[in-house]
Enzyme design. Structure first.
Site, short mmCIF file in Angstrom:
data_model
loop_
_atom_site.label_atom_id
_atom_site.label_comp_id
_atom_site.label_asym_id
_atom_site.label_seq_id
_atom_site.Cartn_x
_atom_site.Cartn_y
_atom_site.Cartn_z
N CYS A 2 43.69 54.38 13.84
CA CYS A 2 44.42 55.14 12.97
C CYS A 2 43.53 55.25 11.50
CB CYS A 2 45.68 54.30 12.67
SG CYS A 2 46.63 54.03 14.20
N ARG A 27 39.52 59.31 13.31
CA ARG A 27 39.99 57.97 13.67
C ARG A 27 41.09 57.95 14.71
NH1 ARG A 27 37.84 53.74 10.31
NH2 ARG A 27 39.67 52.75 10.81
N TRP A 78 46.48 56.81 16.28
CA TRP A 78 45.88 56.76 17.49
C TRP A 78 46.87 55.78 18.23
CZ3 TRP A 78 43.83 53.11 20.55
CH2 TRP A 78 42.84 53.43 21.77
N ASN A 104 47.29 50.16 10.54
CA ASN A 104 46.31 50.10 11.60
C ASN A 104 46.07 48.69 12.31
OD1 ASN A 104 44.00 50.91 13.02
ND2 ASN A 104 42.72 50.74 11.33
N GLY A 105 46.19 48.54 13.56
CA GLY A 105 45.99 47.40 14.24
C GLY A 105 47.37 47.21 15.23
N GLU A 490 24.04 57.26 28.82
CA GLU A 490 24.72 57.78 27.79
C GLU A 490 24.83 59.40 27.85
OE1 GLU A 490 25.95 57.18 24.99
OE2 GLU A 490 25.58 58.97 23.56
N LYS A 494 28.66 61.05 27.51
CA LYS A 494 28.86 62.26 26.68
C LYS A 494 29.62 63.12 27.35
CE LYS A 494 27.90 60.79 23.75
NZ LYS A 494 28.11 59.76 23.15
N GLU A 497 33.25 62.03 27.76
CA GLU A 497 33.91 62.22 26.48
C GLU A 497 34.21 63.61 26.23
OE1 GLU A 497 32.60 58.68 23.62
OE2 GLU A 497 30.98 60.11 24.05
N HIS A 513 21.70 52.94 47.30
CA HIS A 513 22.46 52.04 47.36
C HIS A 513 23.97 52.40 47.38
CE1 HIS A 513 19.08 49.40 48.07
NE2 HIS A 513 18.70 49.59 46.59
N LYS A 612 37.12 57.74 16.73
CA LYS A 612 35.95 57.28 16.18
C LYS A 612 35.42 55.94 16.35
CE LYS A 612 32.02 58.94 14.89
NZ LYS A 612 30.95 59.20 15.97
C1 G6P Z 1 34.32 54.34 20.20
C2 G6P Z 1 33.72 55.72 20.00
C3 G6P Z 1 32.58 55.83 20.74
C4 G6P Z 1 31.45 54.77 19.86
C5 G6P Z 1 32.17 53.52 20.08
C6 G6P Z 1 31.43 52.51 19.50
O1 G6P Z 1 34.59 54.28 21.55
O2 G6P Z 1 34.60 56.89 20.45
O3 G6P Z 1 31.79 57.15 20.42
O4 G6P Z 1 30.46 54.82 20.79
O5 G6P Z 1 33.42 53.51 19.68
O6 G6P Z 1 31.58 52.41 17.93
P1 G6P Z 1 30.65 51.97 16.95
O7 G6P Z 1 31.04 52.60 15.66
O8 G6P Z 1 30.75 50.46 17.04
O9 G6P Z 1 29.31 52.35 17.06
#
Ligand code: G6P
Length: 617
Positions: A2, A27, A78, A104-105, A490, A494, A497, A513, A612
């Protein structure tokens, strides 16, 4: 998670808070809301969905008298507890309508608290954990406490990590904010006759560059005249004022359609900044301003910790640090490390990698490592963030604000930081003369990197064509080997996501495998097959995919026509020193995911269910 914004001062507060929420929307974006304290009353507006849905509800709010004091706070959610509905959106208001809270929390003991309050006759208006906070504060206020003391008393009863901001109609000159644990930051911006509260610096940078950060277990009273903070034990808390140079314009999309695309294209510039001033191109010496390494000071073991993209960056870092500095490296997810009773050898370091510097799992792992006697370092993008503040040494990514929820430039800049660290560690080891000289030469290679990144960004006009062909597919496989295997992970992340296409990343040698069973003429397989030490092994993996009629999209070194003849589609990257390849091979995978998502009509910058920075467990 949030996002929270608050304002106390003489300017109209609603536009300031809405503008701040817009910058923090990455966020969380399930729903949003605002509370305005004016004329001795609290007015609230809330709406489900993006912030844009809230704006029509703001017309009816009175934003304080002209020339008088404006006290406003807002929230973008969120969801954790309670569905995405208007009644669950913040702010939550007490029974009297005279106290409101944004949060937030997670209140881990909210069921017990809720049951207690219900026994006392409190009727709940939402399904959230947050609502218990406002009722508890109200109860303490009814018992005669002021808002600050009532907030202290309430926080003492909450389990878990929290960041909150509270307003009270009967104390109309202030917001009270508090932070416990690692549920995300509370920063307070200082202005002339005004003050700002935000979960994250970009939310208020437009208005002030002077920012303080609340530490855990602190409660602050924010008025137009300034800030006073106390710890939960009653002691006064003092803070260093951080002065920020970040340009708020950097947090705008500019000519780009999405932040994600802008941030992908910023990578050459970001990497230039990451390297700037840290490598002596004559000698190859590396100096890390906030993580100085004296000769003989290198740790014997290193554990790299991260979540999401940062965890995959750490997997690349293992290759770099082991390869260049010859120091054994373990990699762990923050969420796993903290619960597995990790063994910390003497003279070891834990390095948390985190773009936001606020990810709860990463912070908790760093905490755990410190308790077990490890040195704690970090690689962070958000200057002044919690991860940076709790570290014995840190390396800034210098990527600039990353707003797209999907991480791009933080991946590549954090790899460059780890490369710098690996070189610095090797140079600091008196026992490995040969590797030290090699490290100096590798450090000098960095000078070429921004140019190579620029070429990788410009080289490939085929993304839209690939998106047109493949946007209806529901599965993708990504294969890489050696240092490019984490890049395959990665790349798959991507795609998942932003496009919601199911994708799996695999070390190519493991394909036989299991995942090989998935391959048929419907399966696009992205193979990172650049000319490096495992090139021939990768080519044989490509052959195996083709033998089963899979569709191969190869990420290949410019000029590799032999490979191009074997595969269905090629995306070129320039030839680069082997250890720097991940920075280049990541770029086509980011762009591929972006174009597929756009073609599918997905919300690229704010994908469903994601946030984020994840400041809860
Ligand atoms: C969230 C974001 C990801 C990010 C991860 C770690 O899940 O959606 O994109 O990689 O957090 O975030 P950080 O700020 O610790 O790199």
């Amino acid at each position: 998670m949030c996002g929270i914004i608050g304002y106390v001062g003489s300017r109209p507060g609603v536009p300031i808070v809405v503008g701040g929420l817009r910058r923090l929307e990455y966020r969380g974006y399930d729903s949003s809301g605002l509370a305005v304290l004016t004329g001795g009353c609290i007015q609230v507006a809330r709406a489900v969905g993006k912030l844009a849905n809230l704006e029509p509800h703001l017309d009816g709010l009175e934003d304080g008298p002209d020339g008088g004091l404006h006290v406003v706070m807002g929230h973008t959610r969120w969801a954790t507890h309670g569905g995405v509905t208007e009644r669950n959106a913040h702010p939550h208001v007490g029974r009297s309508g005279r106290i409101a809270v944004v949060h937030n929390g997670i209140v881990e003991n909210f069921l017990t608290l809720r049951a207690d309050l219900a026994t006392d006759g409190v009727a709940f208006a939402s399904d959230t954990d947050t609502e218990v906070i406002v009722h508890l504060i109200e109860r303490y206020v009814d018992d005669g406490m002021d808002l600050e003391r009532a907030t202290h008393a309430t926080l003492a009863r909450l389990h878990g990590s929290q960041a909150i901001v509270v307003m009270r109609a009967d104390e109309p000159d202030r917001l009270v904010c508090a932070r416990i644990g690692n549920a995300g930051g509370v920063c307070i911006g200082l202005g002339q006759g005004e003050a700002f509260v935000a979960s994250d610096v970009p939310g208020i940078l437009e208005y002030t560059r002077e920012i303080i950060f609340l530490e855990s277990a602190e409660v602050a009273v924010v008025t137009a005249a300034g800030v006073r903070a106390r710890r939960l034990d009653g002691a006064e808390a003092h803070h260093r004022v951080h002065r920020f140079a970040w340009d708020p314009v950097a947090a705008e999309k500019g000519e780009y359609r999405h932040f994600m695309l802008k941030e992908i294209h910023e990578q050459a510039r970001a990497i230039t900044d990451t390297i700037r001033g840290r490598v002596d191109l004559e000698t190859g010496d590396v100096s890390l301003e906030d993580l100085p390494l004296e000769p003989g000071s290198a740790p014997d073991r290193i554990t790299l910790i991260g979540c999401g993209t940062s965890a995959y960056s750490a997997l690349v870092g293992k290759f770099l640090i082991e390869g260049i500095a010859r120091i054994p490296v373990e990699v762990d997810y923050g969420s796993e490390y903290r619960y597995r009773q990790p063994l910390v050898a003497p003279n070891s370091a834990v390095l948390g990698i985190t773009q936001s510097g606020e990810t709860a799992d990463t912070l908790a792992a760093m905490d755990e490592a410190r308790k077990r006697g490890s040195r704690v370092w970090s690689i962070v993008n958000a200057i002044g963030s919690q991860a940076q503040r709790v570290s014995d040494g840190h390396i800034a990514m210098r990527a600039g604000p990353e707003i797209g929820v999907c991480s791009t430039k933080a991946f590549t800049t954090s790899i460059v930081d780890q490369y710098l660290l690996a070189c610095a560690l090797a140079i600091a080891r008196p026992d490995i003369q040969g590797s030290r000289d090699a490290a100096r030469s590798l450090a000098r290679d960095l000078a070429r990197l921004p140019n190579l990144v620029g070429r990788a960004l410009d080289a490939n006009p085929i993304y839209e064509e690939l998106a047109r062909r493949f946007h209806h597919r529901e599965h993708f496989l990504y294969l890489g080997r050696g240092i490019n295997y984490p890049v395959a992970l990665e790349g798959a992340l991507k795609l998942k996501e932003v496009s919601y296409i199911h994708a799996e990343g695999y070390p190519a040698g493991e394909m036989k495998h299991g995942p090989i069973a998935l391959i048929d003429e419907e399966m696009p397989v992205v193979c990172i097959c650049v000319r490096d030490g495992v090139y021939e092994k990768m080519v044989s993996q490509v052959e195996q995919v083709k033998a089963r009629n899979g569709i191969v999209i190869a990420i290949a070194t410019e000029g590799d026509t032999a490979l191009a003849a074997k595969v269905d589609h090629v995306i070129w990257v320039p030839e680069a020193p082997a250890m720097l390849n991940p920075v280049l091979t990541a770029i086509p995978l980011q762009l591929l995911a972006y174009h597929l998502a756009v073609r599918r009509g997905c919300d690229v910058d704010q994908p469903r269910n994601l946030a984020k920075s994840v400041t809860v467990e």
